[in-house]
Scaffold this motif. Sequence first.
Motif, short mmCIF file in Angstrom:
data_model
loop_
_atom_site.label_atom_id
_atom_site.label_comp_id
_atom_site.label_asym_id
_atom_site.label_seq_id
_atom_site.Cartn_x
_atom_site.Cartn_y
_atom_site.Cartn_z
N MET A 61 0.81 -1.21 0.00
CA MET A 61 0.00 0.00 0.00
C MET A 61 0.85 1.27 0.00
O MET A 61 0.48 2.26 -0.63
N ILE A 62 1.98 1.23 0.70
CA ILE A 62 2.79 2.45 0.80
C ILE A 62 3.96 2.50 -0.18
O ILE A 62 4.56 3.55 -0.34
N ALA A 63 4.24 1.40 -0.85
CA ALA A 63 5.41 1.33 -1.75
C ALA A 63 5.39 2.45 -2.78
O ALA A 63 4.45 2.58 -3.56
N GLY A 64 6.42 3.28 -2.77
CA GLY A 64 6.56 4.34 -3.75
C GLY A 64 5.59 5.49 -3.61
O GLY A 64 5.53 6.34 -4.49
N GLN A 65 4.81 5.49 -2.54
CA GLN A 65 3.80 6.53 -2.35
C GLN A 65 4.26 7.54 -1.29
O GLN A 65 4.97 7.17 -0.35
N PRO A 66 3.85 8.79 -1.43
CA PRO A 66 4.10 9.73 -0.33
C PRO A 66 3.21 9.33 0.85
O PRO A 66 2.04 9.01 0.67
N VAL A 67 3.78 9.28 2.04
CA VAL A 67 3.05 8.88 3.24
C VAL A 67 2.91 10.10 4.15
O VAL A 67 3.89 10.80 4.41
N GLU A 68 1.70 10.36 4.60
CA GLU A 68 1.44 11.44 5.54
C GLU A 68 0.67 10.89 6.71
O GLU A 68 -0.27 10.11 6.53
N CYS A 69 1.07 11.27 7.91
CA CYS A 69 0.41 10.80 9.13
C CYS A 69 0.04 11.98 10.00
O CYS A 69 0.84 12.89 10.18
N GLN A 70 -1.17 11.94 10.54
CA GLN A 70 -1.63 12.95 11.48
C GLN A 70 -1.68 12.30 12.85
O GLN A 70 -2.48 11.38 13.09
N ALA A 71 -0.82 12.78 13.74
CA ALA A 71 -0.71 12.22 15.09
C ALA A 71 -2.01 12.44 15.87
O ALA A 71 -2.64 13.48 15.76
N ARG A 72 -2.37 11.41 16.64
CA ARG A 72 -3.56 11.49 17.49
C ARG A 72 -3.19 11.24 18.95
O ARG A 72 -4.07 11.21 19.80
N GLY A 73 -1.91 11.00 19.19
CA GLY A 73 -1.46 10.76 20.56
C GLY A 73 -0.28 9.82 20.57
O GLY A 73 0.37 9.60 19.53
N ARG A 74 0.01 9.26 21.74
CA ARG A 74 1.08 8.28 21.91
C ARG A 74 0.52 7.07 22.63
O ARG A 74 -0.37 7.18 23.45
N ASP A 75 1.10 5.89 22.31
CA ASP A 75 0.68 4.69 23.02
C ASP A 75 1.61 4.45 24.21
O ASP A 75 2.54 5.22 24.45
N ARG A 76 1.36 3.39 24.94
CA ARG A 76 2.13 3.13 26.17
C ARG A 76 3.58 2.77 25.89
O ARG A 76 4.39 2.74 26.79
N TYR A 77 3.91 2.51 24.63
CA TYR A 77 5.30 2.21 24.25
C TYR A 77 6.01 3.44 23.70
O TYR A 77 7.14 3.36 23.23
#
Length: 148
Positions: A61-77
Amino acid sequence: MLAAAAAIAAILVWDGDSLEIDGAQIRLWGVDAPELAQTCERPDGRLWACGAAAKAALVEMIAGQPVECQARGRDRYGRTVARCSAGPVRDIGAEMVRRGLAMDSTRYSGGAYAGEERAARKARRGIWNGSFIEPWKWRRDHKRDRKG
């Protein structure tokens, strides 16, 4: 917002719901995919590597694609929990659930992907084509088997 053009960023996929972009660990918001070592059972009783299949789908799904992520928080790790897109895929988590390679994690999503999960279950896609142990139960039962 975390953004990376796949051609210039170092993107690693760890499993079906976690990746790393230029050293930043990302957990896809609202979904839970089978663990990398997890197997599922087909209707005829044969086992298949559903965890590896989830990882492969995310890689594709991500191969060769621009990836953008919108943070929603942090997990316990300490990982960033985020909704991510890759090229034409506007919500990677939704697409993983739609393909039957992740579940809606209602505890965190509030049922945001319930429609995608119902459709995957009805069409018997991915993990819904047979039987499986929910990823959170599999992790609980296999703590010693997992690395990291």
